[in-house]
Design a protein around this motif. Structure first.
Motif, PDB file in Angstrom:
ATOM      1  N   PHE A  34     -31.227  22.374  -2.507  1.00  0.00           N
ATOM      2  CA  PHE A  34     -32.291  23.132  -3.142  1.00  0.00           C
ATOM      3  C   PHE A  34     -32.106  24.637  -2.931  1.00  0.00           C
ATOM      4  CE2 PHE A  34     -36.717  24.640  -3.530  1.00  0.00           C
ATOM      5  CZ  PHE A  34     -37.013  24.114  -4.767  1.00  0.00           C
ATOM      6  N   GLY A  35     -31.297  24.989  -1.961  1.00  0.00           N
ATOM      7  CA  GLY A  35     -31.050  26.393  -1.679  1.00  0.00           C
ATOM      8  C   GLY A  35     -30.850  26.619  -0.197  1.00  0.00           C
ATOM      9  N   GLU A  36     -30.953  27.883   0.186  1.00  0.00           N
ATOM     10  CA  GLU A  36     -30.729  28.241   1.581  1.00  0.00           C
ATOM     11  C   GLU A  36     -31.674  29.375   1.951  1.00  0.00           C
ATOM     12  OE1 GLU A  36     -26.568  28.409   3.536  1.00  0.00           O
ATOM     13  OE2 GLU A  36     -27.064  30.469   2.969  1.00  0.00           O
ATOM     14  N   ILE A  37     -32.226  29.290   3.138  1.00  0.00           N
ATOM     15  CA  ILE A  37     -33.060  30.373   3.651  1.00  0.00           C
ATOM     16  C   ILE A  37     -32.191  31.157   4.624  1.00  0.00           C
ATOM     17  CG2 ILE A  37     -35.130  30.964   4.944  1.00  0.00           C
ATOM     18  CD1 ILE A  37     -36.328  28.301   3.982  1.00  0.00           C
ATOM     19  N   ASP A  38     -32.094  32.473   4.418  1.00  0.00           N
ATOM     20  CA  ASP A  38     -31.204  33.282   5.244  1.00  0.00           C
ATOM     21  C   ASP A  38     -31.598  33.227   6.719  1.00  0.00           C
ATOM     22  OD1 ASP A  38     -29.512  34.079   3.180  1.00  0.00           O
ATOM     23  OD2 ASP A  38     -30.853  35.702   2.603  1.00  0.00           O
ATOM     24  N   ILE A  39     -32.880  33.447   7.015  1.00  0.00           N
ATOM     25  CA  ILE A  39     -33.345  33.397   8.406  1.00  0.00           C
ATOM     26  C   ILE A  39     -34.722  32.751   8.461  1.00  0.00           C
ATOM     27  CG2 ILE A  39     -34.002  34.733  10.451  1.00  0.00           C
ATOM     28  CD1 ILE A  39     -32.063  36.900   9.550  1.00  0.00           C
ATOM     29  N   ILE A  40     -34.874  31.772   9.357  1.00  0.00           N
ATOM     30  CA  ILE A  40     -36.190  31.227   9.689  1.00  0.00           C
ATOM     31  C   ILE A  40     -36.422  31.557  11.153  1.00  0.00           C
ATOM     32  CG2 ILE A  40     -37.616  29.175   9.987  1.00  0.00           C
ATOM     33  CD1 ILE A  40     -36.152  27.840   7.757  1.00  0.00           C
ATOM     34  N   ALA A  41     -37.506  32.266  11.430  1.00  0.00           N
ATOM     35  CA  ALA A  41     -37.830  32.651  12.806  1.00  0.00           C
ATOM     36  C   ALA A  41     -39.139  31.982  13.206  1.00  0.00           C
ATOM     37  CB  ALA A  41     -37.944  34.162  12.903  1.00  0.00           C
ATOM     38  N   LYS A  42     -39.180  31.481  14.444  1.00  0.00           N
ATOM     39  CA  LYS A  42     -40.357  30.743  14.922  1.00  0.00           C
ATOM     40  C   LYS A  42     -40.906  31.392  16.176  1.00  0.00           C
ATOM     41  CE  LYS A  42     -41.427  25.849  15.836  1.00  0.00           C
ATOM     42  NZ  LYS A  42     -42.737  25.787  15.937  1.00  0.00           N
ATOM     43  N   LYS A  43     -42.208  31.602  16.190  1.00  0.00           N
ATOM     44  CA  LYS A  43     -42.913  32.127  17.358  1.00  0.00           C
ATOM     45  C   LYS A  43     -44.155  31.272  17.531  1.00  0.00           C
ATOM     46  CE  LYS A  43     -44.075  35.442  20.369  1.00  0.00           C
ATOM     47  NZ  LYS A  43     -43.292  35.874  21.494  1.00  0.00           N
ATOM     48  N   GLY A  44     -44.187  30.434  18.564  1.00  0.00           N
ATOM     49  CA  GLY A  44     -45.286  29.495  18.735  1.00  0.00           C
ATOM     50  C   GLY A  44     -45.268  28.512  17.578  1.00  0.00           C
ATOM     51  N   ASN A  45     -46.393  28.413  16.861  1.00  0.00           N
ATOM     52  CA  ASN A  45     -46.406  27.522  15.699  1.00  0.00           C
ATOM     53  C   ASN A  45     -46.328  28.314  14.392  1.00  0.00           C
ATOM     54  OD1 ASN A  45     -48.902  28.649  15.717  1.00  0.00           O
ATOM     55  ND2 ASN A  45     -50.056  26.734  15.639  1.00  0.00           N
ATOM     56  N   ARG A  46     -45.955  29.581  14.465  1.00  0.00           N
ATOM     57  CA  ARG A  46     -45.855  30.458  13.306  1.00  0.00           C
ATOM     58  C   ARG A  46     -44.410  30.556  12.820  1.00  0.00           C
ATOM     59  NH1 ARG A  46     -48.938  32.596   9.935  1.00  0.00           N
ATOM     60  NH2 ARG A  46     -48.752  34.717   9.224  1.00  0.00           N
ATOM     61  N   LEU A  47     -44.209  30.442  11.507  1.00  0.00           N
ATOM     62  CA  LEU A  47     -42.880  30.572  10.909  1.00  0.00           C
ATOM     63  C   LEU A  47     -42.807  31.820  10.044  1.00  0.00           C
ATOM     64  CD1 LEU A  47     -41.922  27.013   9.643  1.00  0.00           C
ATOM     65  CD2 LEU A  47     -40.867  28.288  11.478  1.00  0.00           C
ATOM     66  N   ASP A  48     -41.694  32.525  10.139  1.00  0.00           N
ATOM     67  CA  ASP A  48     -41.421  33.669   9.271  1.00  0.00           C
ATOM     68  C   ASP A  48     -40.110  33.409   8.545  1.00  0.00           C
ATOM     69  OD1 ASP A  48     -43.677  34.885  10.235  1.00  0.00           O
ATOM     70  OD2 ASP A  48     -42.633  36.294  11.540  1.00  0.00           O
ATOM     71  N   LEU A  49     -40.099  33.680   7.246  1.00  0.00           N
ATOM     72  CA  LEU A  49     -38.900  33.494   6.422  1.00  0.00           C
ATOM     73  C   LEU A  49     -38.359  34.866   6.030  1.00  0.00           C
ATOM     74  CD1 LEU A  49     -40.257  30.786   3.943  1.00  0.00           C
ATOM     75  CD2 LEU A  49     -39.135  30.418   6.136  1.00  0.00           C
ATOM     76  N   TYR A  50     -37.058  35.025   6.121  1.00  0.00           N
ATOM     77  CA  TYR A  50     -36.402  36.285   5.759  1.00  0.00           C
ATOM     78  C   TYR A  50     -35.360  36.023   4.688  1.00  0.00           C
ATOM     79  CZ  TYR A  50     -38.343  38.343  10.034  1.00  0.00           C
ATOM     80  OH  TYR A  50     -39.186  38.816  11.007  1.00  0.00           O
ATOM     81  N   GLU A  51     -35.388  36.839   3.651  1.00  0.00           N
ATOM     82  CA  GLU A  51     -34.373  36.798   2.603  1.00  0.00           C
ATOM     83  C   GLU A  51     -33.599  38.116   2.666  1.00  0.00           C
ATOM     84  OE1 GLU A  51     -31.925  35.554  -0.231  1.00  0.00           O
ATOM     85  OE2 GLU A  51     -33.476  34.299   0.642  1.00  0.00           O
ATOM     86  N   VAL A  52     -32.289  38.025   2.760  1.00  0.00           N
ATOM     87  CA  VAL A  52     -31.440  39.201   2.899  1.00  0.00           C
ATOM     88  C   VAL A  52     -30.665  39.414   1.600  1.00  0.00           C
ATOM     89  CG1 VAL A  52     -29.500  40.203   4.164  1.00  0.00           C
ATOM     90  CG2 VAL A  52     -31.199  38.813   5.378  1.00  0.00           C
ATOM     91  N   LYS A  53     -30.682  40.640   1.120  1.00  0.00           N
ATOM     92  CA  LYS A  53     -29.900  41.015  -0.062  1.00  0.00           C
ATOM     93  C   LYS A  53     -29.068  42.241   0.297  1.00  0.00           C
ATOM     94  CE  LYS A  53     -31.689  38.136  -3.057  1.00  0.00           C
ATOM     95  NZ  LYS A  53     -30.955  36.895  -3.076  1.00  0.00           N
ATOM     96  N   CYS A  54     -27.900  42.361  -0.313  1.00  0.00           N
ATOM     97  CA  CYS A  54     -27.041  43.507  -0.053  1.00  0.00           C
ATOM     98  C   CYS A  54     -27.629  44.790  -0.657  1.00  0.00           C
ATOM     99  CB  CYS A  54     -25.648  43.270  -0.623  1.00  0.00           C
ATOM    100  SG  CYS A  54     -24.788  41.922   0.225  1.00  0.00           S
ATOM    101  N   SER A  55     -28.239  44.654  -1.829  1.00  0.00           N
ATOM    102  CA  SER A  55     -28.863  45.806  -2.478  1.00  0.00           C
ATOM    103  C   SER A  55     -30.351  45.510  -2.687  1.00  0.00           C
ATOM    104  CB  SER A  55     -28.185  46.089  -3.822  1.00  0.00           C
ATOM    105  OG  SER A  55     -28.285  44.951  -4.652  1.00  0.00           O
ATOM    106  N   TYR A  56     -31.088  46.526  -3.114  1.00  0.00           N
ATOM    107  CA  TYR A  56     -32.548  46.396  -3.209  1.00  0.00           C
ATOM    108  C   TYR A  56     -32.932  45.561  -4.431  1.00  0.00           C
ATOM    109  CZ  TYR A  56     -37.394  47.604  -2.464  1.00  0.00           C
ATOM    110  OH  TYR A  56     -38.731  47.534  -2.180  1.00  0.00           O
TER     111      TYR A  56
END
Length: 92
Positions: A34-56
């Motif tokens: 289905f795709g790929e998530i660049d970064i998934i970060a977890k703090k306690g029960n909270r999730l943050d998703l990060y998408e990285v692009k080379c340009s804006y």
């Protein structure tokens, strides 16, 4: 690749703020990718998703992140866009 360098750069910047940071996480539905998530970060029960692009390309990142949040049913997850060339981190 340049994209992978930016992903590693961002993950090393944010790793101290989280309990765990996962990089290049594949998302699959049965046998279909289905795709790929660049970064998934977890703090306690909270999730943050990060998408990285080379340009804006924030619109493409926003679309990808919202699709992943909907597919994974992560209504409470926060989403971020990171532009590698300008080192800019934006909440989406």
């Amino acid at each position: 690749s340049k994209h992978d360098r930016y992903v590693m750069e961002l993950s090393s910047k944010i790793k101290d703020n989280y309990d765990s940071v996962s990089v290049n996480v594949p998302v699959k539905h049965s046998k279909r990718s289905f795709g790929e998530i660049d970064i998934i970060a977890k703090k306690g029960n909270r999730l943050d998703l990060y998408e990285v692009k080379c340009s804006y390309r924030i619109l493409k990142a926003k679309k990808q992140l919202s699709r992943m949040r909907k597919y994974l049913n992560l209504k409470n997850a926060r989403s971020y866009f990171y532009c590698g060339s300008s080192k800019l981190l934006v909440t989406v």
